[in-house]
Design an enzyme around this catalytic site. Structure first.
Site, PDB file in Angstrom:
ATOM      1  N   LYS A  70       0.725  -1.361   0.249  1.00 55.16           N
ATOM      2  CA  LYS A  70       0.151   0.035  -0.107  1.00 55.16           C
ATOM      3  C   LYS A  70       0.931   1.063  -0.097  1.00 55.16           C
ATOM      4  O   LYS A  70       1.773   1.455   0.811  1.00 55.16           O
ATOM      5  CB  LYS A  70      -0.943   0.164   1.203  1.00 55.16           C
ATOM      6  CG  LYS A  70      -2.288  -0.177   0.744  1.00 55.16           C
ATOM      7  CD  LYS A  70      -3.276  -0.194   2.107  1.00 55.16           C
ATOM      8  CE  LYS A  70      -4.525  -0.017   1.695  1.00 55.16           C
ATOM      9  NZ  LYS A  70      -5.385   0.274   3.159  1.00 55.16           N
ATOM     10  N   ILE A  71       0.775   2.021  -0.802  1.00 54.49           N
ATOM     11  CA  ILE A  71       1.449   3.259  -1.221  1.00 54.49           C
ATOM     12  C   ILE A  71       0.613   4.481  -1.319  1.00 54.49           C
ATOM     13  O   ILE A  71      -0.620   4.585  -1.919  1.00 54.49           O
ATOM     14  CB  ILE A  71       1.999   3.287  -2.564  1.00 54.49           C
ATOM     15  CG1 ILE A  71       2.963   1.924  -2.530  1.00 54.49           C
ATOM     16  CG2 ILE A  71       2.990   4.757  -2.909  1.00 54.49           C
ATOM     17  CD1 ILE A  71       4.279   2.169  -1.772  1.00 54.49           C
TER      18      ILE A  71
END
Length: 232
Positions: A98-99
């Site tokens: 997750k970015i």
């Protein structure tokens, strides 16, 4: 449409898998904190559960794991984000990194996808933001709904616009749209009507989606009839 569980608690994951057949899990720092476990212990426990259930592979049962959110607000953070993402991705083939949807985050996600590390670009609050993950080949994009609707916005058009844009340019299905922060059965339906690939919600939201007063009334009527029917 697929259903992911927004949680890092193993008991909730197990229950949601057994009851609803969830297709994946999304975690975030708040969920990790709520689990009561250290970060690495928590994500390793989830990875072990996935392996035990025979669900290995991010195409089989993706688990989104968010990297340190202290990184991502400055453009120069991208190399550190990439380094941490590579380290975490080695723990499990199911992990999708997750970015945040920031300039550094988009830079990192683009580089990670080139290294065959799948990414989920999160904290997306506009259709304009949602274009970049698709253009750069991220596996998932996570437009948030609950936060926006808490602020008085109706998100049906917001999600529909992202779906339409993705279909216009051949992104639909390649970068999958996860409607995130889903807080009610109505929001699930709105996302399904719009053509969202995935919704992610807490266990309580999925349980609420099964509740209806007429179902309860019908059960009472049929139970009463059953109990008052002559037995052989």
């Amino acid at each position: 449409m697929k259903y992911f569980l927004d949680s890092a608690k193993l008991d909730e994951i197990q229950k949601a898998y057994e009851t609803f057949g969830i297709d994946g899990v999304t975690t975030n720092p708040k969920h990790i904190m709520s689990s009561g476990k250290p970060f690495m212990t928590c994500i390793k426990d989830i990875a072990a559960w996935v392996e035990k259930e025979g669900l290995e592979g991010c195409n089989t049962f993706p688990v989104s794991v968010e990297i340190n959110p202290n990184l991502g607000s400055r453009p120069e953070d991208a190399p550190q984000m990439i380094e941490e993402a590579l380290r975490i991705s080695e723990i499990s083939k199911n992990f999708v990194i997750k970015i945040p949807c920031t300039p550094a985050g988009i830079t990192a996600a683009r580089a990670l996808e080139k290294e065959y590390v799948r990414t989920n670009v999160t904290l997306v609050f506009s259709a304009a933001q949602a274009l970049w993950p698709a253009k750069n080949g991220s596996l998932f994009v996570s437009p948030f709904i609950g936060w926006k609707e808490d602020n008085g916005e109706d998100c049906r058009k917001y999600i529909q616009d992202i779906v339409t844009i993705y279909k216009n340019y051949g992104f639909y299905g390649k970068t999958q749209i996860i409607a995130a922060a889903v807080r009610s059965p109505k929001q699930i339906v709105d996302c399904a009507v719009a053509g969202c690939d995935i919704v992610t919600a807490g266990l309580a939201v999925y349980e609420a989606s099964l509740n209806h007063a007429y179902t309860a009334q019908g059960m009472d009527i049929f139970v009463d009839a059953w109990n008052n029917t002559a037995k052989d």
